[in-house]
Write a protein that holds these residues in place. Structure first.
Motif, mmCIF file in Angstrom:
data_model
loop_
_atom_site.group_PDB
_atom_site.id
_atom_site.type_symbol
_atom_site.label_atom_id
_atom_site.label_comp_id
_atom_site.label_asym_id
_atom_site.label_seq_id
_atom_site.Cartn_x
_atom_site.Cartn_y
_atom_site.Cartn_z
ATOM 1 N N THR A 68 0.827 -1.206 0.000
ATOM 2 C CA THR A 68 0.000 0.000 0.000
ATOM 3 C C THR A 68 0.859 1.253 0.000
ATOM 4 N N THR A 72 1.171 4.062 -3.098
ATOM 5 C CA THR A 72 0.917 5.485 -2.847
ATOM 6 C C THR A 72 2.096 6.338 -3.274
ATOM 7 N N THR A 120 -4.249 15.026 3.194
ATOM 8 C CA THR A 120 -3.777 14.501 1.908
ATOM 9 C C THR A 120 -2.591 15.303 1.406
#
Length: 358
Positions: A68, A72, A120
């Motif tokens: 993961t 990303t 984010t």
């Protein structure tokens, strides 16, 4: 005719102040004219970026980075690389700045009318900071330039759902196509505290109904762990399995627990982005803001566990936390529940009570 450049500089005073001779000053000026950039100024940003990407891939192959995390990082860094090649092909490592990164992020907004959340933006800035740490350690930079990519301070208190919000979200999931699967996934997140990446990678055999344990395969931090299966989760998941073609659980079933190709084979797992989109749509439908994400189910699980009396060190193991301080964050949320409970049962005006006492 030679043109003499006029200047107001008193060179005699200057060399006296510096403690050097006129000849030494002239030598310094000549060196400045023939200045050769230091190595870090000659290396292109894209070259170092490629080296960093290759290093990340090696770390992934040696299980030092989770899948993961790797996905990303690589997705974002490849977007950065494409943008730089198209718009700043001669960019040097020291020339990248926050404005360029923010421009890239503006083009990555999930929806035209929505802005990327602070968390984010911080995540992507942190990736760039790690790239610059790599460049510094490799000798491509003479000084640490990570300060150029600032992180915005945000509240550390996580968002979690109350009972009414949980009920509305679960009802909304059931109304969707394949609602039985979507509701089961959300119930699983609420009843296990799993990360969305862990949910999508769980296999049928990991959901051990005989032992009432769920085996979590190398989540964040590359650590395996076990989570107890609570009764409600067990009932919901077994019902979902029956509806999706698995009438009897068996440890020999190797397919994914939550999958798109239902039946006994189950090779096509549900994608993380599909779960994230589902949750965002459901949260929008009940007016939960962008501060609430799929991770809010994990936070909700933690808060409910603490309120039910589960000890912090037990919760720490179930959540897969390395640092007890991470788990302790959830204890800061409970006073808000206490306040709401007090106000609900004691609605009398505080001023009247004070007057009676006086």
């Amino acid at each position: 005719m030679t043109i003499k450049k006029q200047t107001n500089i008193d060179y005699k005073s200057l060399v006296a102040e510096l403690g050097i001779s006129i000849e030494e000053l002239r030598e310094i000026v000549e060196k400045k004219k023939n200045y050769i950039p230091s190595p870090h100024q000659q290396v292109s940003f894209v070259q170092i970026l490629d080296e960093y990407i290759n290093n990340l891939n090696r770390l992934g192959e040696s299980n030092k980075r989770t899948t993961t995390t790797l996905v990303t990082y690589l997705n974002f860094l490849n977007r950065v690389k494409t943008f730089v090649i198209e718009n700043h092909p001669h960019l040097k490592i020291y020339q990248l700045n926050e404005e360029i990164i923010l421009t890239i992020l503006e083009k990555s907004s999930p929806r035209k009318e929505a802005k990327l959340s602070i968390n984010t933006v911080n995540k992507y800035m942190a990736i760039i900071r790690n790239l610059y740490k790599f460049a510094l350690e490799k000798g491509y930079l003479e000084k640490d330039l990570r300060y150029k990519f600032s992180l915005t301070s945000v509240s550390t208190l996580p968002r979690y759902l109350n009972e009414d919000q949980i009920e509305n979200v679960l009802k909304g999931a059931l109304q969707k196509t394949y609602g039985y699967r979507k509701r089961a996934m959300l119930m699983f997140l609420l009843g296990t505290g799993c990360r969305v990446s862990e949910l999508t990678n769980i296999r049928v055999s990991d959901f051990n109904v005989h032992e009432d344990l769920i085996f979590i395969r190398k989540g964040k931090g590359n650590k395996d762990r076990y989570i107890p299966i609570f009764k409600e989760v067990k009932t919901t998941v077994l019902h979902y399995l029956k509806l999706s073609g698995v009438h009897k659980w068996s440890p020999d079933l190797k397919g994914y627990l939550f999958c798109q190709d239902e039946g006994l084979v189950r090779e096509k797992k549900v994608l993380e982005r599909s779960v994230q989109k589902l949750v965002r749509d459901l949260f929008d439908s009940v007016d939960l803001g962008l501060d609430f994400t799929v991770h809010s189910f994990r936070h909700t699980f933690a808060v409910m566990c603490l309120k039910s009396g589960i000890k912090k060190h037990h919760l720490m193991q179930m959540m897969g936390h390395d640092d007890p301080k991470t788990t302790s964050i959830y204890t800061q949320l409970i006073p808000q529940d206490l306040k709401e409970e007090v106000m609900k049962h004691y609605p009398f005006p505080f001023e009247e009570l004070l007057n009676d006492l006086i």
